[in-house]
Design an enzyme around this catalytic site. Sequence first.
Site, short mmCIF file in Angstrom:
data_model
loop_
_atom_site.label_atom_id
_atom_site.label_comp_id
_atom_site.label_asym_id
_atom_site.label_seq_id
_atom_site.Cartn_x
_atom_site.Cartn_y
_atom_site.Cartn_z
N SER A 97 0.84 -1.19 0.00
CA SER A 97 0.00 0.00 0.00
C SER A 97 0.88 1.25 0.00
CB SER A 97 -0.95 -0.07 1.20
OG SER A 97 -1.95 0.90 1.13
N HIS A 122 -2.31 -1.40 -4.38
CA HIS A 122 -3.76 -1.42 -4.52
C HIS A 122 -4.28 0.01 -4.50
CE1 HIS A 122 -4.47 -1.86 0.15
NE2 HIS A 122 -3.80 -0.77 -0.16
#
EC number: 3.4.21.92
Length: 197
Positions: A97, A122
């Site tokens: 992330s 993501h």
Amino acid sequence: MPETEKIAEVFEELTGSKISKNFLDHRKIFLWGPVTDESSKDLVGKLLYLEMKDPGKKITFYINSPGGVVTSGMTVFDTIKMISSPVHTVCMGMAASMGSVLLAAGTKGERSIWPNGKVMIHQPSIGGQIVAPATDLKIHAEEILKTKTKLNQILADACGHPISKLEEDTDRDYYMDAEEAIKYGIVDKLATKIDFN
């Protein structure tokens, strides 16, 4: 508290801070855990201190992070990009992330990953529970979409891909092992030894 426990506590505190100081003296900084306001404050402080102390000299930034708060991470990202010192990023464990964005922020050619490291990219998400009128929910949705586009562009630029590839790949959690991360372009090379220089 018994005397031996007090001594052990003091020893651990002194040893831990001495180790941290030695790493900082050798221009090594660490993100170990989530990206938070507190961890970003620590990292930005260290980056600025090292830049002030010896501008233009290499800083090695070790990352093992599940990600975290986007605004906190972007503070570290912007600092890396604005200082003159090259920042060599190293994924040890996991850079997920926002951790993956910080990994990609390193100086191109000097971003590495340990043999068993993993990277996950993501789209950003809104955490917690939002209680707000519909108009405010729309504002939050628009803001998260702007953030998604911004992060995808950052990763596209760092990896050498068109933004359309990042939009597709970040639609869901996208995991990469060390070799896949090198091929993807989020890192440049496999770390084969620990560099103390």
